[in-house]
Write a protein that holds these residues in place. Structure first.
Motif, mmCIF file in Angstrom:
data_model
loop_
_atom_site.group_PDB
_atom_site.id
_atom_site.type_symbol
_atom_site.label_atom_id
_atom_site.label_comp_id
_atom_site.label_asym_id
_atom_site.label_seq_id
_atom_site.Cartn_x
_atom_site.Cartn_y
_atom_site.Cartn_z
ATOM 1 N N GLU A 66 31.388 40.564 73.672
ATOM 2 C CA GLU A 66 30.877 41.308 72.595
ATOM 3 C C GLU A 66 29.607 41.345 72.436
ATOM 4 O O GLU A 66 28.821 42.291 71.673
ATOM 5 C CB GLU A 66 31.628 41.183 71.330
ATOM 6 N N MET A 67 28.753 40.477 72.957
ATOM 7 C CA MET A 67 27.508 39.968 72.892
ATOM 8 C C MET A 67 26.595 41.202 73.582
ATOM 9 O O MET A 67 27.061 41.414 74.688
ATOM 10 C CB MET A 67 26.951 38.686 73.174
ATOM 11 N N GLN A 68 25.308 41.463 73.251
ATOM 12 C CA GLN A 68 24.344 42.362 74.070
ATOM 13 C C GLN A 68 23.690 41.096 74.953
ATOM 14 O O GLN A 68 23.794 40.029 74.747
ATOM 15 C CB GLN A 68 23.538 42.922 73.248
ATOM 16 N N ALA A 69 23.265 41.807 75.958
ATOM 17 C CA ALA A 69 22.548 40.931 76.964
ATOM 18 C C ALA A 69 21.334 40.238 76.264
ATOM 19 O O ALA A 69 20.927 38.927 76.791
ATOM 20 C CB ALA A 69 22.169 41.691 78.290
ATOM 21 N N ARG A 70 20.695 41.038 75.434
ATOM 22 C CA ARG A 70 19.469 40.350 74.584
ATOM 23 C C ARG A 70 19.844 39.081 73.872
ATOM 24 O O ARG A 70 19.040 38.140 73.938
ATOM 25 C CB ARG A 70 19.036 41.295 73.757
ATOM 26 N N ASP A 71 20.984 39.268 73.350
ATOM 27 C CA ASP A 71 21.753 37.880 72.644
ATOM 28 C C ASP A 71 22.098 36.854 73.408
ATOM 29 O O ASP A 71 22.070 35.499 73.128
ATOM 30 C CB ASP A 71 22.406 38.404 71.547
ATOM 31 N N LYS A 72 22.481 37.183 74.823
ATOM 32 C CA LYS A 72 22.998 36.189 75.616
ATOM 33 C C LYS A 72 21.964 35.255 76.257
ATOM 34 O O LYS A 72 22.186 34.090 76.296
ATOM 35 C CB LYS A 72 23.821 36.815 76.799
ATOM 36 N N TYR A 73 20.780 36.007 76.361
ATOM 37 C CA TYR A 73 19.911 35.357 77.441
ATOM 38 C C TYR A 73 18.670 35.050 76.440
ATOM 39 O O TYR A 73 17.657 34.273 77.283
ATOM 40 C CB TYR A 73 19.704 36.310 78.479
ATOM 41 N N THR A 74 18.230 35.565 75.596
ATOM 42 C CA THR A 74 17.278 35.115 74.525
ATOM 43 C C THR A 74 17.658 34.676 73.037
ATOM 44 O O THR A 74 18.641 35.057 72.742
ATOM 45 C CB THR A 74 16.380 36.244 74.263
ATOM 46 N N VAL A 75 16.715 34.009 72.570
ATOM 47 C CA VAL A 75 16.901 33.616 71.081
ATOM 48 C C VAL A 75 16.105 33.987 70.344
ATOM 49 O O VAL A 75 14.677 34.460 70.647
ATOM 50 C CB VAL A 75 17.222 32.106 71.143
ATOM 51 N N PHE A 76 16.140 34.212 69.046
ATOM 52 C CA PHE A 76 15.090 34.733 68.080
ATOM 53 C C PHE A 76 14.224 33.600 67.910
ATOM 54 O O PHE A 76 14.069 32.330 67.871
ATOM 55 C CB PHE A 76 15.578 34.889 66.670
ATOM 56 N N LYS A 85 12.606 34.732 72.693
ATOM 57 C CA LYS A 85 12.256 33.571 73.555
ATOM 58 C C LYS A 85 13.440 33.331 74.406
ATOM 59 O O LYS A 85 14.614 33.606 74.381
ATOM 60 C CB LYS A 85 12.059 32.307 72.832
ATOM 61 N N SER A 86 12.806 33.445 76.049
ATOM 62 C CA SER A 86 14.070 33.196 76.756
ATOM 63 C C SER A 86 14.799 31.792 76.667
ATOM 64 O O SER A 86 14.160 30.746 76.432
ATOM 65 C CB SER A 86 13.431 32.897 78.155
ATOM 66 N N THR A 97 24.138 27.187 68.436
ATOM 67 C CA THR A 97 25.104 27.973 68.190
ATOM 68 C C THR A 97 24.372 29.194 67.506
ATOM 69 O O THR A 97 24.994 30.026 66.632
ATOM 70 C CB THR A 97 26.205 27.741 67.036
ATOM 71 N N GLN A 98 23.575 29.894 68.231
ATOM 72 C CA GLN A 98 22.707 30.968 67.463
ATOM 73 C C GLN A 98 23.075 32.357 68.349
ATOM 74 O O GLN A 98 22.607 32.658 69.528
ATOM 75 C CB GLN A 98 21.167 30.732 67.755
ATOM 76 N N ARG A 99 24.073 32.788 68.061
ATOM 77 C CA ARG A 99 24.652 33.956 68.961
ATOM 78 C C ARG A 99 24.283 35.119 68.274
ATOM 79 O O ARG A 99 24.375 36.396 68.943
ATOM 80 C CB ARG A 99 26.184 34.093 68.837
ATOM 81 N N THR A 100 23.695 35.190 67.188
ATOM 82 C CA THR A 100 23.213 36.495 66.479
ATOM 83 C C THR A 100 21.798 36.315 66.189
ATOM 84 O O THR A 100 21.148 35.271 66.001
ATOM 85 C CB THR A 100 23.975 36.887 65.423
ATOM 86 N N SER A 101 21.388 37.500 66.142
ATOM 87 C CA SER A 101 19.930 37.572 65.786
ATOM 88 C C SER A 101 19.664 38.065 64.145
ATOM 89 O O SER A 101 20.615 38.529 63.617
ATOM 90 C CB SER A 101 18.992 38.759 66.408
ATOM 91 N N PRO A 102 18.514 37.748 63.691
ATOM 92 C CA PRO A 102 18.442 38.295 62.344
ATOM 93 C C PRO A 102 18.216 39.690 62.299
ATOM 94 O O PRO A 102 17.912 40.373 63.251
ATOM 95 C CB PRO A 102 16.817 37.484 62.020
ATOM 96 N N PRO A 103 18.842 40.087 61.183
ATOM 97 C CA PRO A 103 18.888 41.609 61.102
ATOM 98 C C PRO A 103 17.358 42.223 61.446
ATOM 99 O O PRO A 103 16.142 41.926 60.758
ATOM 100 C CB PRO A 103 18.847 41.929 59.485
ATOM 101 N N GLY A 104 17.326 43.362 62.260
ATOM 102 C CA GLY A 104 16.134 44.084 62.599
ATOM 103 C C GLY A 104 15.384 43.425 63.731
ATOM 104 O O GLY A 104 14.444 43.978 64.471
ATOM 105 N N PHE A 105 16.057 42.272 64.510
ATOM 106 C CA PHE A 105 15.301 41.699 65.686
ATOM 107 C C PHE A 105 16.522 41.618 66.698
ATOM 108 O O PHE A 105 16.502 41.019 67.504
ATOM 109 C CB PHE A 105 14.926 40.332 65.399
#
Length: 105
Positions: A66-76, A85-86, A97-105
């Protein structure tokens, strides 16, 4: 200069840690496998009937599929370019366990 007491690369200020700019396809595949393994463990613990706060938090996180590629391979990252950040630049990223980004990022 070329004798037995020549300075090493570290002493000359050479590159100590060789971090590639991009993640290789192998590293990306390993990240996906690690995320799937965590999903399987969470599903097995849920099926066993154990309830705890950590399990409830893990169940709210999205699964690897269910994750986007941006969230799989980078973190806020607050200081990173475009606030990302890669993943291979983050120390101990397998334990985060940072699988989601803050809202807007």
């Amino acid at each position: 200069m070329f004798g037995p007491f020549r300075p090493s690369l570290v002493a000359q200020g050479g590159l100590l840690w060789k971090n590639p700019f991009r993640m290789s396809a192998t590293r990306k595949a390993n990240v996906r496998k690690r995320l799937r393994d965590v999903d399987q463990v969470v599903a097995a613990v849920e099926a066993s009937g154990v309830r705890c706060k950590a399990l409830d938090e893990a169940l709210t996180l999205p699964k690897e599929s269910e994750m986007q590629a941006r969230d799989k391979y980078t973190v806020f990252s607050r200081y990173g370019l475009h606030h990302r950040k890669s993943l291979h630049k983050v120390p101990k990223f397998t334990k985060k366990t940072q699988r989601t980004s803050p809202p807007g990022f």
